[in-house]
Design a protein around this motif. Structure first.
Motif, PDB file in Angstrom:
ATOM      1  N   VAL A 171       0.838  -1.391   0.093  1.00 45.12           N
ATOM      2  CA  VAL A 171       0.045   0.139   0.101  1.00 45.12           C
ATOM      3  C   VAL A 171       0.842   1.134   0.107  1.00 45.12           C
ATOM      4  O   VAL A 171       2.065   1.309   0.934  1.00 45.12           O
ATOM      5  N   THR A 172       0.506   2.054  -0.915  1.00 45.12           N
ATOM      6  CA  THR A 172       1.402   3.344  -0.793  1.00 45.12           C
ATOM      7  C   THR A 172       0.383   4.566  -0.294  1.00 45.12           C
ATOM      8  O   THR A 172      -0.886   4.787  -1.159  1.00 45.12           O
ATOM      9  N   LEU A 173       0.667   5.294   0.713  1.00 46.87           N
ATOM     10  CA  LEU A 173       0.045   6.366   0.992  1.00 46.87           C
ATOM     11  C   LEU A 173       0.807   7.937   0.510  1.00 46.87           C
ATOM     12  O   LEU A 173       1.958   8.078   0.832  1.00 46.87           O
ATOM     13  N   ASP A 174       0.204   8.337  -0.398  1.00 49.42           N
ATOM     14  CA  ASP A 174       0.899   9.597  -1.121  1.00 49.42           C
ATOM     15  C   ASP A 174       0.533  10.818  -0.195  1.00 49.42           C
ATOM     16  O   ASP A 174      -0.609  11.336   0.109  1.00 49.42           O
ATOM     17  N   ASN A 175       1.721  11.459   0.314  1.00 47.43           N
ATOM     18  CA  ASN A 175       1.749  12.549   1.249  1.00 47.43           C
ATOM     19  C   ASN A 175       1.160  13.709   0.472  1.00 47.43           C
ATOM     20  O   ASN A 175       1.213  14.847   1.053  1.00 47.43           O
ATOM     21  N   GLY A 176       1.146  13.954  -0.823  1.00 46.96           N
ATOM     22  CA  GLY A 176       0.806  15.005  -1.634  1.00 46.96           C
ATOM     23  C   GLY A 176       1.772  16.032  -1.735  1.00 46.96           C
ATOM     24  O   GLY A 176       1.450  17.231  -2.242  1.00 46.96           O
ATOM     25  N   ALA A 177       3.025  16.012  -1.208  1.00 42.64           N
ATOM     26  CA  ALA A 177       4.020  17.197  -1.296  1.00 42.64           C
ATOM     27  C   ALA A 177       4.616  17.065  -2.622  1.00 42.64           C
ATOM     28  O   ALA A 177       4.518  16.144  -3.546  1.00 42.64           O
ATOM     29  N   PRO A 178       4.698  18.316  -3.136  1.00 42.85           N
ATOM     30  CA  PRO A 178       5.159  18.618  -4.512  1.00 42.85           C
ATOM     31  C   PRO A 178       6.821  18.381  -4.618  1.00 42.85           C
ATOM     32  O   PRO A 178       7.256  18.062  -3.615  1.00 42.85           O
ATOM     33  N   PHE A 179       7.164  18.233  -5.887  1.00 36.82           N
ATOM     34  CA  PHE A 179       8.778  18.423  -6.042  1.00 36.82           C
ATOM     35  C   PHE A 179       9.348  19.201  -5.102  1.00 36.82           C
ATOM     36  O   PHE A 179       9.068  20.515  -5.216  1.00 36.82           O
ATOM     37  N   GLY A 180      10.377  18.733  -4.578  1.00 36.01           N
ATOM     38  CA  GLY A 180      11.352  19.579  -3.569  1.00 36.01           C
ATOM     39  C   GLY A 180      10.496  20.010  -2.133  1.00 36.01           C
ATOM     40  O   GLY A 180      11.167  20.395  -1.444  1.00 36.01           O
ATOM     41  N   ASP A 181       9.400  19.304  -2.071  1.00 36.75           N
ATOM     42  CA  ASP A 181       8.710  19.495  -0.624  1.00 36.75           C
ATOM     43  C   ASP A 181       8.537  20.846  -0.263  1.00 36.75           C
ATOM     44  O   ASP A 181       8.069  20.957   0.795  1.00 36.75           O
ATOM     45  N   THR A 182       8.229  21.860  -1.085  1.00 36.35           N
ATOM     46  CA  THR A 182       8.064  23.220  -0.637  1.00 36.35           C
ATOM     47  C   THR A 182       6.935  23.979  -1.324  1.00 36.35           C
ATOM     48  O   THR A 182       6.795  23.627  -2.647  1.00 36.35           O
ATOM     49  N   LEU A 183       6.425  24.814  -0.737  1.00 33.91           N
ATOM     50  CA  LEU A 183       5.379  25.677  -1.436  1.00 33.91           C
ATOM     51  C   LEU A 183       5.382  26.925  -2.054  1.00 33.91           C
ATOM     52  O   LEU A 183       4.733  27.379  -2.998  1.00 33.91           O
ATOM     53  N   LEU A 184       6.321  27.822  -1.218  1.00 32.03           N
ATOM     54  CA  LEU A 184       6.180  29.292  -1.533  1.00 32.03           C
ATOM     55  C   LEU A 184       7.511  29.698  -2.460  1.00 32.03           C
ATOM     56  O   LEU A 184       8.701  29.701  -1.842  1.00 32.03           O
ATOM     57  N   ALA A 185       7.395  30.172  -3.403  1.00 29.83           N
ATOM     58  CA  ALA A 185       8.312  30.343  -4.272  1.00 29.83           C
ATOM     59  C   ALA A 185       8.891  31.751  -3.820  1.00 29.83           C
ATOM     60  O   ALA A 185       8.207  32.910  -3.571  1.00 29.83           O
ATOM     61  N   LEU A 186      10.208  31.853  -3.734  1.00 30.11           N
ATOM     62  CA  LEU A 186      11.040  32.859  -3.284  1.00 30.11           C
ATOM     63  C   LEU A 186      11.907  33.621  -4.833  1.00 30.11           C
ATOM     64  O   LEU A 186      11.809  33.133  -5.673  1.00 30.11           O
TER      65      LEU A 186
END
Length: 253
Positions: A171-186
């Motif tokens: 079973v694979t639980l997908d944590n939904g994190a994007p590539f790089g695990d970050t949200l806010l672009a700098l």
């Protein structure tokens, strides 16, 4: 869409993603909970492993208030604490990329055939976790993976097999994190604001709650922890832990 930088935008996006993970994972959570419940009813132990920040996910599984008692956390530090390695081995920043440690960690945990494994890694490609997945499935254990499908499938596999963590999982639980695990672009092209620790914890707690429901429905009293910080909690927990003596470890770190 480019998100603004700050606490409010971070909270809004995190809550959106957590809601998305919760709503899209019902089938996988149910499948994972079924494995958890089967393990508990068979007098097995749920073995949890993660490196880096995924150690926090392993701690969500093993030994916390509201969680299941038949759980054990496997950590890289076990090499020193239980395996007699020199503490300097833990100073190696590339330790989690060494596949050769997995077999030793498995040996130190001494799992029984009916034990279930949960392995967490958001990237899903570091050799220690992938080799652990290979070791446990080769020994006949069921495996639940907690990973970011988006990230894992976007980077090359590092394990010699060419496989990723999810490739070994029942079973694979997908944590939904994007590539790089970050949200806010700098402005400089990097980004901030991690996701995976929160979403992985959410998935674990959903699985635990569903496991408790399944156990109750089958007439099994769920062996769960109460907080050591409520009157009588510690004594109750120690009495229940005694059944699993030598099979679960509760360490300070």
């Amino acid at each position: 869409m480019t998100l603004s930088i700050g606490a409010e935008s971070s909270a809004a996006e995190l809550l959106r993603r957590l809601s998305e993970v919760a709503s899209s994972s019902s089938a996988q959570v149910a499948a994972a909970a079924s494995l958890f419940a089967d393990c508990v009813r068979a007098d097995g132990v749920i073995q949890a492993f993660g490196t880096g920040h995924s150690q926090g996910t392993a701690l969500e599984v093993a030994g916390r208030a509201g969680g299941l008692i038949p759980t054990n956390r496997i950590a890289l530090s076990d090499l020193v604490q239980f395996g007699g390695e020199d503490p300097s081995v833990l100073a190696d920043p590339m330790l989690e990329r060494r596949g050769d440690v997995a077999g030793r960690l498995y040996e130190l945990a001494a799992p029984r055939p009916r034990d279930l494994f949960v392995i967490a890694s958001s990237s899903g490609v570091n050799s220690a976790v992938v080799e652990m997945a290979h070791v446990v499935t080769s020994n006949g254990h069921k495996l639940i993976a907690i990973t970011s499908v988006e990230h894992s499938t976007s980077v090359p596999a590092r394990h010699e097999s060419g496989k990723r963590l999810a490739d070994f999982a029942d079973v694979t639980l997908d944590n939904g994190a994007p590539f790089g695990d970050t949200l806010l672009a700098l402005p400089d092209g990097t980004s901030a604001g991690a996701v995976s620790s929160l979403s992985a914890a959410l998935l674990v707690q959903m699985v635990v709650a569903e496991t408790v429901r399944l156990l109750l429905d089958s007439g099994t009293i769920p062996p769960v922890y109460v907080s050591n910080n409520v009157p009588g909690g510690l004594e109750r927990n120690l009495a229940l832990e005694a059944h699993y003596a030598g099979r679960i470890r509760r360490t300070a770190s």
